[in-house]
Design an enzyme around this catalytic site. Sequence first.
Site, PDB file in Angstrom:
ATOM      1  N   ASP A   1      -5.939   2.445  -3.516  1.00 26.74           N
ATOM      2  CA  ASP A   1      -7.105   2.498  -2.637  1.00 26.74           C
ATOM      3  C   ASP A   1      -7.274   3.870  -1.993  1.00 26.74           C
ATOM      4  OD1 ASP A   1      -4.963   2.157  -0.917  1.00 26.74           O
ATOM      5  OD2 ASP A   1      -5.856   0.507   0.217  1.00 26.74           O
TER       6      ASP A   1
ATOM      7  N   ASP B   1      -2.279   6.274  -4.135  1.00 22.96           N
ATOM      8  CA  ASP B   1      -1.146   5.566  -3.532  1.00 22.96           C
ATOM      9  C   ASP B   1      -0.823   4.364  -4.440  1.00 22.96           C
ATOM     10  OD1 ASP B   1      -3.168   3.800  -2.933  1.00 22.96           O
ATOM     11  OD2 ASP B   1      -2.489   3.415  -0.890  1.00 22.96           O
TER      12      ASP B   1
ATOM     13  N   ASP C   1      -1.289   1.236  -4.499  1.00 25.74           N
ATOM     14  CA  ASP C   1      -2.280   0.202  -4.816  1.00 25.74           C
ATOM     15  C   ASP C   1      -3.668   0.776  -5.064  1.00 25.74           C
ATOM     16  OD1 ASP C   1      -2.796   0.720  -2.121  1.00 25.74           O
ATOM     17  OD2 ASP C   1      -3.443  -1.343  -1.746  1.00 25.74           O
TER      18      ASP C   1
ATOM     19  N   SER D   1       0.817  -1.205   0.000  1.00 24.21           N
ATOM     20  CA  SER D   1       0.000   0.000   0.000  1.00 24.21           C
ATOM     21  C   SER D   1       0.857   1.264   0.000  1.00 24.21           C
ATOM     22  CB  SER D   1      -0.924  -0.063   1.214  1.00 24.21           C
ATOM     23  OG  SER D   1      -1.907   0.912   1.129  1.00 24.21           O
TER      24      SER D   1
END
Lengths: 450, 456
Positions: free
Chosen positions: A248, A244, A246, A100
Site C-alpha cells: 500500500d 512495503d 503489503d 504492513s
Amino acid sequence: MSRAHQLKISVSGIRGVVGDFLTPNLACAFAQAFGTYVGPGPVVVGRDTRASGLMIEHAVTSGLLAAGCEVVKVGIAPTPTIQVYVDEIRASGGIAVTASHNPPEYNALKLFNREGLFFNNYERTELLDLYHQSEFRQATNDEIRRVISDPDTPPRRHIARVLAHVDVEKIRARRFRVALDGVNGAGSLMSQHFLREVLNCELFAISVDPTKPFPREAEPKPEVLGDLQQLIRDNRADIAFAQDPDGDRLAVGDETGRILDNDDVLALAVDCALRKRKGPVVVNLTSSSVIDDVVARHGCRVYRAPVGEANVVERMKAANAVIGGEGSNGGIIFPAVQYCRDSYLGMAFLLERLAETGSAMSELAGTLPRYYRRLGKMSFQHGRLGSMMQALEALYPGAKTDRTDGLKLTLDNGWIHVRASNTEPILRVAAEARTESELDELYRKAESVG
Amino acid sequence: MPSGRSLRISQVGLRGIVGNGLTAAQVLDFAAAFGTFLDEPGTVVLGRDPRASGIMMREGVVAGLLATGHNVVDLGVTSTPVIQHSIRRLEARGGISIGASHNSAEWNALKFYGSRGSYLSSGESSELLDIYHLKKFDFKEWHALGQLREDGAATDAYLDDLSKTFDLPRLARFRVLVDCANGTSAPILRRINERFGTQFILINEPLEGRAFAHEPVTTRKMVALQLAPLVKLVGADAGFLFDIDSDRVAFSTETGHATSEEMVLVLLSDFFLEQGPGKIVITNVSTTALLEDVAERYGGQVVRVAVGRQSAIDTLTGYRAEQVAVVGEGTGAVMRPSFRAIYDGIASMLAILTIMDRRGQTLSRLLDGYPQYSILKGKIPLKTHLIPNMFQEIEDRFPDGRFNHTDGLRIDWPGRWVHVRVSQTEPLIRVICEQRGDAPHGLFNEVMDLVRSYAS
C-alpha cells in the site's frame, strides 16, 4: 521504550508479535466476531508474504467459516488489491492478514467492509464490543459454507481499475527504465507484471521473491533503500519505486539515485489527480504544507484529518475528495480506484506525468516549493501528556491551534504537530518550516516541553 | 444448551454437534494442544471425512499445528485408515482425523494418532487433555512456524500395502455390493476396482457433506434396510456396509441375510486363529460369547476388556503384536495387530472375502458352521445420579449369576449373559443380552424394564 506492546487489540483490529502474543486462537476469535458482524456471505481473505501469514490465514478462515461466512481466499496479494476485490465481487467484507510496514515478527488483521473500506469509528467500536462479548454466530453443519480459492482475478481487477485513469499508451511508448524494490512483499509478482508487461517498462527489480524474508526494514524509508539507489545508478533508471510488504505504501527515487520525500511524492500525485479533475483534497494533520501550495495552484481546497488511513478515508468520503493521503508514510489514496492507499496508482500517475512532460523525475520534484521537515518522537510518562501539550501551547500564544488529533500549532513560518502514538507511550513530534534554521528552532522548542 | 450435551471432551478427543457445542475455538485449542503434546516439531498428517463442517475444522487444525511448529500434510477427504497408514509412510510424528464416523452429519470430532499411526494410550490421551485444559500452548516464533503441503499419493500407497497382504486380483472373482453411506470408503473402493479389476459395486457412493443416505451405523438393522435385499437382487456374493470414516464394517450374505455385526470379529478371529493357533483375541465384555467357542477350537484365548477403543488399545500394549490374533468390537471395528494396529473396515472386508476364497464356501455356508447365538441390544436415556442405585438393584435381582464389573455390570449364566453399561458418548444406558440358540427375550425385557424404571 517503557513497555513493549507486543499485542494490541483495539478499534483498529488486532496486531501483535506472533508466538506468545498474537496467537491463532485470537485471530480465529476475532475473525469469528468479524464474520458475526458482517453476516453470512462471502468474505475475501488475503495476506502479505510474512512467514506467519499462512498460519494466521488458516485461523482466520476457520473463524469465518464457523460464523457461517463463505471464504474467498486470494492468497498473497497487496492490501489495496484485496480491497478492490472485495468491492468488485460485492463481498460482505474482507480481511487482510498483514502487519504492513511492521517488522517480520509482527502480524495483524486489517478489516474491510462490503465496499472494501475500513470501518468507520463507530462500526469499529461495535465490532470490538462484539469480540469482547464473545457471543459469536455458531454455524451448524448445514450452515457452514465453502472455501473458494481465487489468486488470479484480484490483481487483474485492480490493475484494470488503475489503468482506467491513466494514458497507458503514452506510458508504454516511452519504455521507461524502472528500478523496483519489492521487499519480497505481497506486490512482488504483481508489480513486475504491472511494470514490465502492462506498462512496457524495462524493469530492474530486486527483492521480488515472495517466498523469501524481508531483506530490509519493511517500511520504505530513504535510509533503508541503499540497494535501490545503487540499482538506479547501475542501470541508469529513469525512476525507482519501493513498496512495503503489503503494497500500500510507495517510496519513489529519481534518476540521480535520490529518494524523494514522501510528502513530495504525495504532492506530485495530488497534482496529477487535480490536472485530471478539480476537487477537494484530504490529507492528515502531519502532511506537509507543500500539499496546500500544490492544491492552491489548482484553486482547490485542502481538508485535514487525524492521522490514520481510516480517518483520512472517512473525511475524504464526507468531503467527496478527488484524492488524499498521508504524506509521511507514503500513502496515496485515489477514490476513483478505491478508498485505500495504493502504490500502483502512485506508480502509474508518476510514470504518466514523466511521459507527458518529458521531464526527468528530479526536475518534476524540483518544481515543488521547498520546505524543511523533521519527524521525531519523545517518550513520556503516563499522566504527563496534558501538561506537556499545555506547555507547548503556552510557548506560542499567537498560533492557530487544532486539537483534532493531539495538538497542531500553525505559525506564520511553519507548524508543529505533536500527538500521542496509538501503539506506544511516545509522543510523535513533527515540525515544518521554510528554512532549516527556523525548523531547528521550532523543533527544539517542541522538545523543550518533554 | 437446549438439546442437552452435544459436546464431549474426553480421552477419545473432541466430539460434538458443530455450532451447538463444538466450536472453532475448541478445535484450534485442541490442535494447539496436540502440537504442544508432540513436543519435537515434525510432520503431522491430517485428513477429514466429507462433512461440511470438516473444512472449518481443517482450517483451525492447520493453524494450530503450524503455530506450534509442525509441518502439516493434508490428505483432504479420506478414510481414517488411510490417515493412519500415511503417518507411518511419511514417518510423521502423529496425525489428526476430522470426522464423526458413525454419527449423523451434524456431528463432528477430532481424533489423534501417535507416530506409526497408533491410537494414543490412556496416559498420552490424558496428558493431551491436561494441555488442552491448561491452555498453555507452545506457540513458536514467526520464523519457526510449520509449512503446509498436500499429498495425493496417500490412497495408492495404502493400496500398495493392502495388496501385499491380500491377493486383490484373486478376490476380483467376487461380485460385491458395497453401501458406502456417502462416506470415505467410496473413492478408495473405486480406486481398488481401477487398479485390481475387482468388482465392488457401490451404492450411496457420492461424498455428502450435509446429509447421508441413512444413518451411517454398521448394524444388522442398517444392513437389512437397503443393502441385504439388493445383494440378493443383483446376485452378488456378499454385501458390505461401511461407516463414514471406513473403520467399521457390517455385512450381508449372498442370500440377502443381514448378519449380526458381531460376526465380523467372529469370522476374522476364526481365520487368524487358524493361521496362528493359541493366540489371543482382545474384545470387550459386550461382544458375543461365540468368540470363546471359536477360540477354544484353536487353543486360543479371549481377553475381555471394557467397551471403547481405548481399553482395547491399552490392553494391546501389554502383548507383543505376534501374540495377538485379532482385536475388535462387536460394532464391526476389527484390527489385526501383526498387520497394522488400526481398525480398518476395508481390510476387514478383504479378509472376509479371502476366507470365502480359501475355504471355497459362500458366506451363508461359512456362517452356518457356527453354533447359533442370539443377541438383543437396547438403549434407554438415563438420569446420571441414579446409576449406582440401578446397578445395585440389578445385582440384587440376579444373585445367581457370575458378576463382572469391568465395565458397568455383566452377569453370566451358562449359555447366556446380560451386560448393562453407561455409554461413553451419549447419556444412555446400553443393555446387551445374548443366549445360545433362541433370543433371550424374557431376560432382556426384564432387565430393560428394570433400567427403564430409572429413566427420566
